[in-house]
Motif scaffolding. Sequence first.
Motif, PDB file in Angstrom:
ATOM      1  N   MET A   1       0.613  -1.274  -0.203  1.00 59.52           N
ATOM      2  CA  MET A   1      -0.015   0.069  -0.281  1.00 59.52           C
ATOM      3  C   MET A   1       0.840   1.541   0.262  1.00 59.52           C
ATOM      4  SD  MET A   1      -2.871  -1.362  -0.002  1.00 59.52           S
ATOM      5  CE  MET A   1      -4.456  -0.037   0.730  1.00 59.52           C
ATOM      6  N   LYS A   2       2.169   1.031   0.014  1.00 58.14           N
ATOM      7  CA  LYS A   2       3.147   2.373   0.175  1.00 58.14           C
ATOM      8  C   LYS A   2       3.291   3.375  -1.125  1.00 58.14           C
ATOM      9  CE  LYS A   2       6.667   0.502   3.844  1.00 58.14           C
ATOM     10  NZ  LYS A   2       7.685   0.173   4.029  1.00 58.14           N
ATOM     11  N   ASN A   7       0.833  11.802  -1.983  1.00 55.44           N
ATOM     12  CA  ASN A   7       0.976  12.195  -3.704  1.00 55.44           C
ATOM     13  C   ASN A   7      -0.229  11.604  -4.677  1.00 55.44           C
ATOM     14  OD1 ASN A   7       2.486  14.190  -6.026  1.00 55.44           O
ATOM     15  ND2 ASN A   7       3.215  11.673  -5.994  1.00 55.44           N
ATOM     16  N   PHE A   8       0.033  10.215  -5.012  1.00 57.77           N
ATOM     17  CA  PHE A   8      -1.619   9.713  -5.274  1.00 57.77           C
ATOM     18  C   PHE A   8      -2.462   9.796  -4.864  1.00 57.77           C
ATOM     19  CE2 PHE A   8      -4.438   6.441  -5.304  1.00 57.77           C
ATOM     20  CZ  PHE A   8      -4.577   6.460  -6.705  1.00 57.77           C
ATOM     21  N   TYR A  13      -7.913  12.506  -6.317  1.00 58.34           N
ATOM     22  CA  TYR A  13      -8.899  14.045  -5.727  1.00 58.34           C
ATOM     23  C   TYR A  13      -8.883  15.022  -7.451  1.00 58.34           C
ATOM     24  CZ  TYR A  13      -8.997  12.536  -0.894  1.00 58.34           C
ATOM     25  OH  TYR A  13      -8.585  11.636   0.409  1.00 58.34           O
ATOM     26  N   ASP A  14      -7.771  15.293  -8.022  1.00 60.55           N
ATOM     27  CA  ASP A  14      -7.766  15.423  -8.763  1.00 60.55           C
ATOM     28  C   ASP A  14      -8.362  14.951  -9.970  1.00 60.55           C
ATOM     29  OD1 ASP A  14      -6.660  17.430  -7.176  1.00 60.55           O
ATOM     30  OD2 ASP A  14      -4.967  16.933  -8.502  1.00 60.55           O
ATOM     31  N   LEU A 175      -4.812   6.694 -12.766  1.00 61.76           N
ATOM     32  CA  LEU A 175      -4.265   7.567 -12.885  1.00 61.76           C
ATOM     33  C   LEU A 175      -4.995   7.360 -14.689  1.00 61.76           C
ATOM     34  CD1 LEU A 175      -2.416   9.506 -10.626  1.00 61.76           C
ATOM     35  CD2 LEU A 175      -4.514   9.915  -9.727  1.00 61.76           C
ATOM     36  N   ARG A 176      -4.386   7.290 -15.401  1.00 57.35           N
ATOM     37  CA  ARG A 176      -5.010   6.833 -16.856  1.00 57.35           C
ATOM     38  C   ARG A 176      -5.952   7.007 -16.606  1.00 57.35           C
ATOM     39  NH1 ARG A 176      -5.050   4.013 -21.098  1.00 57.35           N
ATOM     40  NH2 ARG A 176      -5.073   1.976 -19.320  1.00 57.35           N
TER      41      ARG A 176
END
Length: 207
Positions: A1-2, A7-8, A13-14, A175-176
């Motif tokens: 989970m690190k 940052n991720f 959220y973005d 994210l992608r």
Amino acid sequence: MKRFDDNFRTKLYDGVAEIENNSQAEAVVIIKKSSGRYTPYSFAAAAILCFVVFTFFMFAPIDFDIYFMYGISVIVFGAALALFTFVPALQRLIIPKKVRRKNAEIYARAIFQKGMIYNTMEHTGFLIYCSVTEQEAIFMPDHGITLLFDDVDMQKLNSMVNNIFAANDVPAEILRVMHESVPIFAKYLPHREDDINELPDDLDVDL
């Protein structure tokens, strides 16, 4: 989970905001370490490995001390049990994929219900649930989405989410996938100025 650090989380959220600012969809992304308990599988695998070692001692053309045989068998069982319990990569070797998938789907449905993701005015909420131990990702849309989207785009969304853990960089892939889903949601659920954010972006559900 690190890998899923602060940052991720900020980028996640973005990504949620990008979807919601360009469509009426309400996005929720939840990442959990595990979706089930697999102790029986670990015990069974450790017992089998212990049996194999003991069988070797019994039939090898060498005379082993009985206390040595007993001690090594116990050590092998304990070490195997610990490895199959606490090392996800090894645990996945002994758990059938259909079991891992089923547990992830059950957990995703529970989150969808308890998190009230279904409770938006236009039923346009959806969940992307990622379970790290199982290496399974689930796309779960509300019926307002399934009724509007055609089969091709729905299959595309399902395929993108289902293959998240096939990527080398899972956080980047999440994210992608979110970024590439924006035009699909905007196509069927174009953004309205009066649209409000009905689901918290940091939704976390304890089951």
